[in-house]
Design a protein around this motif. Sequence first.
Motif, PDB file in Angstrom:
ATOM      1  N   VAL A   1       0.365 -11.705   0.404  1.00 16.08           N
ATOM      2  CA  VAL A   1       0.889 -10.723  -0.542  1.00 16.08           C
ATOM      3  C   VAL A   1       0.091  -9.428  -0.450  1.00 16.08           C
ATOM      4  N   ASP A   2       0.803  -8.326  -0.291  1.00 21.41           N
ATOM      5  CA  ASP A   2       0.151  -7.020  -0.270  1.00 21.41           C
ATOM      6  C   ASP A   2       0.976  -6.060  -1.122  1.00 21.41           C
ATOM      7  N   GLY A   3       0.460  -5.745  -2.300  1.00 19.81           N
ATOM      8  CA  GLY A   3       1.174  -4.875  -3.234  1.00 19.81           C
ATOM      9  C   GLY A   3       1.301  -3.443  -2.744  1.00 19.81           C
ATOM     10  N   LYS A   4       0.634  -3.113  -1.634  1.00 19.83           N
ATOM     11  CA  LYS A   4       0.711  -1.735  -1.123  1.00 19.83           C
ATOM     12  C   LYS A   4       1.751  -1.583  -0.006  1.00 19.83           C
ATOM     13  N   ALA A   5       2.377  -2.673   0.390  1.00 23.34           N
ATOM     14  CA  ALA A   5       3.402  -2.589   1.437  1.00 23.34           C
ATOM     15  C   ALA A   5       4.690  -2.048   0.815  1.00 23.34           C
ATOM     16  N   SER A   6       5.371  -1.132   1.495  1.00 25.92           N
ATOM     17  CA  SER A   6       6.585  -0.527   0.940  1.00 25.92           C
ATOM     18  C   SER A   6       7.729  -1.522   0.865  1.00 25.92           C
ATOM     19  N   ALA A   7       7.703  -2.511   1.750  1.00 27.06           N
ATOM     20  CA  ALA A   7       8.744  -3.544   1.772  1.00 27.06           C
ATOM     21  C   ALA A   7       8.107  -4.867   2.177  1.00 27.06           C
ATOM     22  N   CYS A   8       8.717  -5.945   1.754  1.00 25.06           N
ATOM     23  CA  CYS A   8       8.230  -7.263   2.159  1.00 25.06           C
ATOM     24  C   CYS A   8       8.332  -7.370   3.687  1.00 25.06           C
ATOM     25  N   ALA A   9       9.289  -6.649   4.240  1.00 23.68           N
ATOM     26  CA  ALA A   9       9.512  -6.674   5.688  1.00 23.68           C
ATOM     27  C   ALA A   9       8.282  -6.216   6.476  1.00 23.68           C
ATOM     28  N   GLU A  10       7.429  -5.377   5.865  1.00 22.36           N
ATOM     29  CA  GLU A  10       6.208  -4.963   6.570  1.00 22.36           C
ATOM     30  C   GLU A  10       5.319  -6.181   6.815  1.00 22.36           C
ATOM     31  N   LEU A  11       5.277  -7.100   5.859  1.00 17.17           N
ATOM     32  CA  LEU A  11       4.454  -8.302   5.981  1.00 17.17           C
ATOM     33  C   LEU A  11       5.107  -9.303   6.928  1.00 17.17           C
ATOM     34  N   VAL A  12       6.432  -9.436   6.815  1.00 18.91           N
ATOM     35  CA  VAL A  12       7.152 -10.342   7.710  1.00 18.91           C
ATOM     36  C   VAL A  12       7.022  -9.847   9.153  1.00 18.91           C
ATOM     37  N   PHE A  13       7.026  -8.523   9.323  1.00 17.62           N
ATOM     38  CA  PHE A  13       6.825  -7.934  10.652  1.00 17.62           C
ATOM     39  C   PHE A  13       5.507  -8.439  11.239  1.00 17.62           C
ATOM     40  N   GLU A  14       4.445  -8.400  10.440  1.00 19.10           N
ATOM     41  CA  GLU A  14       3.130  -8.866  10.919  1.00 19.10           C
ATOM     42  C   GLU A  14       3.168 -10.327  11.350  1.00 19.10           C
TER      43      GLU A  14
ATOM     44  N   ALA B   1      11.477   7.546   1.708  1.00 18.63           N
ATOM     45  CA  ALA B   1      11.275   8.661   0.764  1.00 18.63           C
ATOM     46  C   ALA B   1      10.373   8.313  -0.413  1.00 18.63           C
ATOM     47  N   PHE B   2      10.119   7.013  -0.667  1.00 13.23           N
ATOM     48  CA  PHE B   2       9.342   6.647  -1.852  1.00 13.23           C
ATOM     49  C   PHE B   2       7.840   6.837  -1.607  1.00 13.23           C
ATOM     50  N   SER B   3       7.095   6.930  -2.732  1.00 17.80           N
ATOM     51  CA  SER B   3       5.646   7.123  -2.617  1.00 17.80           C
ATOM     52  C   SER B   3       4.959   5.877  -2.053  1.00 17.80           C
ATOM     53  N   SER B   4       5.671   4.755  -1.998  1.00 24.74           N
ATOM     54  CA  SER B   4       5.098   3.518  -1.444  1.00 24.74           C
ATOM     55  C   SER B   4       5.008   3.571   0.081  1.00 24.74           C
ATOM     56  N   VAL B   5       5.654   4.553   0.700  1.00 19.12           N
ATOM     57  CA  VAL B   5       5.655   4.649   2.171  1.00 19.12           C
ATOM     58  C   VAL B   5       4.282   5.110   2.672  1.00 19.12           C
ATOM     59  N   THR B   6       3.760   4.389   3.663  1.00 13.48           N
ATOM     60  CA  THR B   6       2.440   4.699   4.220  1.00 13.48           C
ATOM     61  C   THR B   6       2.560   5.018   5.714  1.00 13.48           C
ATOM     62  N   VAL B   7       1.448   5.372   6.296  1.00 15.96           N
ATOM     63  CA  VAL B   7       1.396   5.587   7.744  1.00 15.96           C
ATOM     64  C   VAL B   7       1.871   4.312   8.441  1.00 15.96           C
ATOM     65  N   ASN B   8       1.417   3.175   7.903  1.00 23.43           N
ATOM     66  CA  ASN B   8       1.782   1.890   8.496  1.00 23.43           C
ATOM     67  C   ASN B   8       3.293   1.641   8.465  1.00 23.43           C
ATOM     68  N   THR B   9       3.960   2.103   7.401  1.00 27.10           N
ATOM     69  CA  THR B   9       5.419   1.940   7.311  1.00 27.10           C
ATOM     70  C   THR B   9       6.080   2.623   8.510  1.00 27.10           C
ATOM     71  N   HIS B  10       5.624   3.840   8.797  1.00 24.66           N
ATOM     72  CA  HIS B  10       6.208   4.599   9.913  1.00 24.66           C
ATOM     73  C   HIS B  10       5.829   4.001  11.269  1.00 24.66           C
ATOM     74  N   ILE B  11       4.600   3.500  11.373  1.00 24.68           N
ATOM     75  CA  ILE B  11       4.180   2.869  12.641  1.00 24.68           C
ATOM     76  C   ILE B  11       5.069   1.656  12.919  1.00 24.68           C
ATOM     77  N   ILE B  12       5.285   0.836  11.882  1.00 23.12           N
ATOM     78  CA  ILE B  12       6.135  -0.351  12.038  1.00 23.12           C
ATOM     79  C   ILE B  12       7.564   0.075  12.391  1.00 23.12           C
ATOM     80  N   ALA B  13       8.088   1.071  11.644  1.00 22.00           N
ATOM     81  CA  ALA B  13       9.462   1.531  11.898  1.00 22.00           C
ATOM     82  C   ALA B  13       9.619   2.028  13.336  1.00 22.00           C
TER      83      ALA B  13
END
Length: 317
Positions: free
Chosen positions: A122-135, A163-175
Amino acid sequence: MTGNVGEILDFLSKAQDIALFCHTNPDGDALGSTLALALALEKAGKQVSLYCDCAVPKKYTFLKGSEKFSFPTKTAHEAAISVDCSSLDRLGKCTKCFLASRKRAAIDHHASFERFTDTCFVDGKASACAELVFEVIKEMDMLDAEIAALLFGAIVTDSGCFAFSSVTVNTHIIASELMSYGIDAADIIYKVYKSTDIDRFRLKSRILQKAQFFEDNSVAAIVFEAEDFAATGTSLEQTEGMINELIDIDSVKVAYALSEVAPRNFKLSIRTKSPINAAEIANCFGGGGHVNAAGCRVNGFKEDILEKIVKLARDRL
Ligand SMILES: [Mn+2]
């Protein structure tokens, strides 16, 4: 952060019969994440079951494999994983089957996560659960174009299309890594964020013109009643996203969407602009969520509920 990817990989490697559960009223993140994990596990030779306590919303049936979701018929599985669920009750009517399974794990990204399994990622800083599933899937070395499309759809849903504030550098790297598999990103974004059927358009125009504003236009609310659904031939699932029209208004700091589920029983969605915490408001009714997006169920007459939630917003302005 609770747990880590290693715990989930260890959990998965020790099980053959694995059931994946997504939350009730599933969104694109819950569905895409669960379906991606299912594909990866099937590729790894596991026997996978996919459960949800309600039907997949029409909007998300484009996600490959969405027809594989069902309601549990088997009473228990060797291993069960909940995806995108902040608490046990988010599993709805599937809770019993989840609890009956011998080993249980949770993958989630809600800051309000209430630990209900021994194994967690569980990571409350991930913009989507999919970021964790990706890992998880990347560690399994099972990424492919189909899985990438599902994870991309999930991230697009929960990140508000980045567009949300939950988006991080990691969100874009994964995308960007997902896009490298040759997926049609524009088409996925169109299906999640732009495409609408005419009935939903009619519901939206009907509801938005009745929007109510309070506290000098800093609090806004829309109410979906049974008669609105009946008049437009729509249902609860088609209300998704309309609340964003309110929070996008410059003056609005807190937006509410109240949707009638049954007589005197409403689903309340909350959107806020920082620093007002949406999850904290949802907590007052036993719900939860994220800092700027949260929800809960509320019983009562709509007038009383409106009065209560406007006060909760006023106290935080
Ligand atoms: Mn999510």
